[in-house]
Write a protein that holds these residues in place. Structure first.
Motif, PDB file in Angstrom:
ATOM      1  N   GLU A  64       0.776  -1.173   0.115  1.00 11.72           N
ATOM      2  CA  GLU A  64      -0.176   0.014  -0.058  1.00 11.72           C
ATOM      3  C   GLU A  64       0.966   1.322   0.067  1.00 11.72           C
ATOM      4  O   GLU A  64       1.850   1.388   0.640  1.00 11.72           O
ATOM      5  N   ILE A 104       1.935   4.786   0.827  1.00 12.84           N
ATOM      6  CA  ILE A 104       1.564   5.994   2.188  1.00 12.84           C
ATOM      7  C   ILE A 104       2.257   7.327   1.686  1.00 12.84           C
ATOM      8  O   ILE A 104       3.166   7.399   1.221  1.00 12.84           O
ATOM      9  N   TYR A 105       1.406   8.182   2.267  1.00  6.74           N
ATOM     10  CA  TYR A 105       1.629   9.442   1.952  1.00  6.74           C
ATOM     11  C   TYR A 105       2.283  10.170   3.180  1.00  6.74           C
ATOM     12  O   TYR A 105       1.522  10.043   4.416  1.00  6.74           O
ATOM     13  N   TYR A 136       6.122   5.275  -0.889  1.00  8.85           N
ATOM     14  CA  TYR A 136       6.197   6.239   0.250  1.00  8.85           C
ATOM     15  C   TYR A 136       6.738   7.855  -0.370  1.00  8.85           C
ATOM     16  O   TYR A 136       7.799   7.754  -0.888  1.00  8.85           O
ATOM     17  N   GLY A 141      -5.447   8.609   0.680  1.00  2.10           N
ATOM     18  CA  GLY A 141      -5.399   7.159   0.909  1.00  2.10           C
ATOM     19  C   GLY A 141      -4.684   7.015   2.465  1.00  2.10           C
ATOM     20  O   GLY A 141      -5.459   7.653   3.326  1.00  2.10           O
ATOM     21  N   ARG A 142      -3.711   6.506   2.689  1.00  2.00           N
ATOM     22  CA  ARG A 142      -3.053   6.289   3.864  1.00  2.00           C
ATOM     23  C   ARG A 142      -1.916   7.101   4.145  1.00  2.00           C
ATOM     24  O   ARG A 142      -1.222   7.615   3.130  1.00  2.00           O
ATOM     25  N   TYR A 143      -1.929   7.696   5.508  1.00  2.00           N
ATOM     26  CA  TYR A 143      -0.915   8.870   5.830  1.00  2.00           C
ATOM     27  C   TYR A 143      -0.191   8.511   7.002  1.00  2.00           C
ATOM     28  O   TYR A 143      -0.891   7.939   8.007  1.00  2.00           O
ATOM     29  N   SER A 191      -8.736   9.820  10.389  1.00  2.18           N
ATOM     30  CA  SER A 191      -8.717   8.636   9.602  1.00  2.18           C
ATOM     31  C   SER A 191      -8.377   7.298  10.244  1.00  2.18           C
ATOM     32  O   SER A 191      -7.196   7.404  10.537  1.00  2.18           O
ATOM     33  N   LEU A 233      -7.044   5.469   8.462  1.00  5.43           N
ATOM     34  CA  LEU A 233      -5.957   5.075   7.636  1.00  5.43           C
ATOM     35  C   LEU A 233      -4.783   5.976   7.899  1.00  5.43           C
ATOM     36  O   LEU A 233      -4.000   6.230   6.718  1.00  5.43           O
ATOM     37  N   ALA A 234      -4.618   6.715   8.889  1.00  2.00           N
ATOM     38  CA  ALA A 234      -3.561   7.657   9.383  1.00  2.00           C
ATOM     39  C   ALA A 234      -3.141   7.221  10.494  1.00  2.00           C
ATOM     40  O   ALA A 234      -3.792   6.699  11.687  1.00  2.00           O
ATOM     41  N   LEU A 251       0.310   0.240   8.485  1.00  2.00           N
ATOM     42  CA  LEU A 251      -0.324   0.976   7.556  1.00  2.00           C
ATOM     43  C   LEU A 251      -0.181   0.222   6.177  1.00  2.00           C
ATOM     44  O   LEU A 251      -1.031   0.308   5.274  1.00  2.00           O
ATOM     45  N   ALA A 252       1.156  -0.464   5.986  1.00  3.62           N
ATOM     46  CA  ALA A 252       1.437  -0.821   4.650  1.00  3.62           C
ATOM     47  C   ALA A 252       1.247  -2.393   4.536  1.00  3.62           C
ATOM     48  O   ALA A 252       1.020  -2.739   3.343  1.00  3.62           O
TER      49      ALA A 252
END
Length: 218
Positions: free
Chosen positions: A7, A9-10, A58, A73-75, A131, A133-134, A156-157
């Motif tokens: 996944e 990630i930001y 990333y 998305g994911r942070y 979130s 996802l954070a 997260l990943a």
């Protein structure tokens, strides 16, 4: 054994809050599965968010204009107690900026301007944004509890962090304890205390430590 990173990630971080330390830890854990986008001045960078390279896992961004989408998305959101991060921010500006005379007053002007930005950034990414996802990660947790911090980000990943690999990554990278910011050449206890008092609502809400002695005792 190669550990896959499925996944993207930001990484949204206030400058000087441990982004590169965390990136090194993640690279030590994931190895070749980590595909990093530095965004700022990176060779061949597309300059877009999201990154146009589908292999990127990333992606770095400071959201300096407070406009970055919060639905990518994911942070991982990284931040730090304001005085240490703004001192470090100033010192970095000295290294990369144009050469000119420096002064105590220049630093405190910088501190005043950047403190306001720190406050607005914290409200946008730490207090208002929520979130599942954070992961919100203070620098103080990253350096003080690296096993927990790294495991949370790895979660997260992928489904679950591997404890032995987490420990190996931390050992390989090494965690240096933060310096005593009172050694900063323009340190003035009274003016730093005034700056922390102005940011007290945000410091308390984020459960961040104070660095001036009088406030820390309250």
């Amino acid at each position: 054994m190669k550990i896959e990173w499925p996944e993207r990630i930001y990484s949204v971080s206030f400058p000087r809050s441990g982004h590169h330390l965390l990136a090194r830890l993640l690279r030590a854990y994931f190895r070749s599965s980590m595909k990093y986008c530095g965004y700022y001045g990176s060779d061949g960078c597309c300059g877009q968010v999201p990154c146009a390279n589908p292999a990127t896992t990333y992606s770095k961004n400071h959201d300096g204009r407070l406009r970055l989408s919060q639905s990518l998305g994911r942070y991982v959101i990284q931040y730090r107690s304001p005085i240490p991060t703004l001192i470090s921010d100033y010192e970095l500006a000295l290294k990369i900026g144009p050469a000119k005379p420096r002064s105590r007053e220049e630093f405190y002007d910088h501190l005043s301007r950047r403190a306001d930005h720190w406050r607005r950034w914290m409200h946008r990414w730490v207090f208002s944004f929520s979130s599942p996802l954070a992961v919100k990660l203070p620098y103080e947790t990253l350096t003080g509890e690296p096993h927990t911090a790294l495991s949370d980000v790895i979660g997260l990943a992928c489904a679950q962090a591997q404890p032995k690999s987490v420990g190996a990554a931390i050992t390989a990278v090494g965690i240096k304890m933060p310096r005593d910011v009172r050694e900063f050449r323009y340190w003035d206890e009274e003016r730093m205390r005034e700056a922390e008092l102005l940011l007290r609502p945000e410091i308390d809400r984020a459960a961040l430590p104070y660095v001036t002695k009088e406030i820390a005792k309250l």
